[in-house]
Design a protein around this motif. Structure first.
Motif, PDB file in Angstrom:
ATOM      1  N   PRO A   1       0.821  -1.223   0.000  1.00 13.64           N
ATOM      2  CA  PRO A   1       0.000   0.000   0.000  1.00 13.64           C
ATOM      3  C   PRO A   1       0.850   1.265   0.000  1.00 13.64           C
ATOM      4  O   PRO A   1       1.929   1.309   0.599  1.00 13.64           O
TER       5      PRO A   1
ATOM      6  N   HIS B   1       5.938   4.837  -6.133  1.00 12.51           N
ATOM      7  CA  HIS B   1       4.720   4.029  -6.220  1.00 12.51           C
ATOM      8  C   HIS B   1       4.116   4.084  -7.617  1.00 12.51           C
ATOM      9  O   HIS B   1       3.843   3.047  -8.231  1.00 12.51           O
TER      10      HIS B   1
ATOM     11  N   MET C   1       4.747   5.415   2.388  1.00 13.53           N
ATOM     12  CA  MET C   1       5.000   6.747   2.949  1.00 13.53           C
ATOM     13  C   MET C   1       5.579   6.647   4.354  1.00 13.53           C
ATOM     14  O   MET C   1       6.544   7.340   4.703  1.00 13.53           O
ATOM     15  N   PHE C   2       4.997   5.779   5.171  1.00 14.13           N
ATOM     16  CA  PHE C   2       5.507   5.578   6.525  1.00 14.13           C
ATOM     17  C   PHE C   2       6.924   5.020   6.495  1.00 14.13           C
ATOM     18  O   PHE C   2       7.760   5.369   7.323  1.00 14.13           O
TER      19      PHE C   2
ATOM     20  N   ALA D   1       6.710  12.293   1.193  1.00 12.86           N
ATOM     21  CA  ALA D   1       5.472  12.007   0.467  1.00 12.86           C
ATOM     22  C   ALA D   1       5.716  12.001  -1.041  1.00 12.86           C
ATOM     23  O   ALA D   1       5.218  11.123  -1.762  1.00 12.86           O
TER      24      ALA D   1
ATOM     25  N   LEU E   1       0.268   4.024   1.565  1.00 11.87           N
ATOM     26  CA  LEU E   1       0.390   4.565   2.917  1.00 11.87           C
ATOM     27  C   LEU E   1       1.549   3.916   3.661  1.00 11.87           C
ATOM     28  O   LEU E   1       2.312   4.594   4.362  1.00 11.87           O
TER      29      LEU E   1
ATOM     30  N   THR F   1      -1.220  12.182   6.853  1.00 10.79           N
ATOM     31  CA  THR F   1      -0.810  11.265   7.922  1.00 10.79           C
ATOM     32  C   THR F   1       0.644  11.478   8.330  1.00 10.79           C
ATOM     33  O   THR F   1       1.056  11.056   9.409  1.00 10.79           O
TER      34      THR F   1
ATOM     35  N   SER G   1      -3.801  13.009  -0.648  1.00 15.84           N
ATOM     36  CA  SER G   1      -4.566  13.175   0.593  1.00 15.84           C
ATOM     37  C   SER G   1      -4.000  12.317   1.718  1.00 15.84           C
ATOM     38  O   SER G   1      -4.235  12.594   2.901  1.00 15.84           O
ATOM     39  N   LEU G   2      -3.238  11.271   1.370  1.00  9.78           N
ATOM     40  CA  LEU G   2      -2.620  10.424   2.400  1.00  9.78           C
ATOM     41  C   LEU G   2      -1.445  11.122   3.092  1.00  9.78           C
ATOM     42  O   LEU G   2      -1.034  10.701   4.170  1.00  9.78           O
ATOM     43  N   ALA G   3      -0.933  12.178   2.458  1.00  9.64           N
ATOM     44  CA  ALA G   3       0.232  12.871   3.027  1.00  9.64           C
ATOM     45  C   ALA G   3      -0.090  13.537   4.359  1.00  9.64           C
ATOM     46  O   ALA G   3       0.814  13.845   5.136  1.00  9.64           O
TER      47      ALA G   3
ATOM     48  N   SER H   1      -4.267  10.669  -4.266  1.00  9.19           N
ATOM     49  CA  SER H   1      -3.423   9.974  -3.279  1.00  9.19           C
ATOM     50  C   SER H   1      -2.629  10.928  -2.410  1.00  9.19           C
ATOM     51  O   SER H   1      -2.148  10.535  -1.340  1.00  9.19           O
TER      52      SER H   1
END
Length: 223
Positions: free
Chosen positions: A66, A101, A71-72, A94, A68, A168, A164-166, A162
């Motif tokens: 994934p 990705h 990113m982590f 990010a 996310l 986090t 928008s996941l940043a 995507s």
């Protein structure tokens, strides 16, 4: 609780202040992803020893995990092993994750587009004295770009969403702002609907641009 239209309308100017950050991540990520995807696609097509195997492993990993998690991994995980990455900021992490990705997906689209060009095009180019790299750059890639264009625009649209996941990672973009506003007012529906409408508007505009550009690119091939 009733739906607060006035509150939602008041959120649009606030959210749009961070549109530049959202689009910046997407545009930068797309530029680097496209460059990387073209390089990897050529490595895969010409089956460059060693590098081809590495590229296959890269594609498998980034398509199989994934975004996310990636990113982590770049923001929290890798600095433990690579000290120089300790100073990396959330925006950069990010962008790196988005780049790697989506390049993994775009590689296959570009590779398929290049393979879809008749082999006689390469043979004709070589017969007039071009090198393989010149033929790829001047003859094959421009034709492949027309074929790959629709899917690449779709990946760009997906990349915008995507970003928008940043939030986090702590990046102050539209989704993070919507989350902050919703938490302070407890009007979650209004806040998230406002940000959803902005993303929707962006996608509609890009889709219209895509269709217009496709018509222009295909005009020369219509009989």
């Amino acid at each position: 609780m009733q739906f607060d239209y006035a509150y939602m309308l008041g959120l649009f100017p606030i959210l749009l202040k961070y549109l530049g950050t959202t689009m910046g991540m997407a545009v930068i990520g797309m530029m680097f992803a496209l460059i990387l995807a073209i390089i990897i696609a050529n490595i895969r097509i010409f089956k460059v020893p060693v590098l081809n195997g590495i590229c296959q492993l890269y594609i498998s990993f980034f398509r199989g995990t994934p975004l996310l998690v990636q990113m982590f991994l770049f923001y929290y995980g890798l600095p433990q092993l690579i000290p120089v990455l300790v100073g990396i900021n959330a925006f950069t992490a990010a962008v790196i994750a988005l780049t790697l990705h989506f390049a993994a997906y775009m590689t296959e689209s570009i590779r398929a587009a290049i393979i879809g060009i008749d082999h006689s095009q390469m043979e004709a180019s070589l017969s007039i004295g071009m090198t393989t790299s010149q033929a790829m750059r001047r003859i094959i890639l421009p034709q492949a770009a027309r074929i790959a264009f629709p899917s690449l625009v779709n990946y760009f649209i997906d990349m915008i969403k995507s970003t928008s996941l940043a939030f986090t990672l702590g990046v102050a973009e539209m989704m993070a702002t919507a989350q902050t506003e919703a938490s302070s007012s407890f009007k979650y529906l209004e806040a998230f609907l406002a940000v959803a409408l902005i993303y929707w508007a962006i996608v509609v505009i890009l889709t219209r641009i895509q269709l217009f550009t496709e018509q222009k690119l295909n005009k020369a091939y219509q009989r």
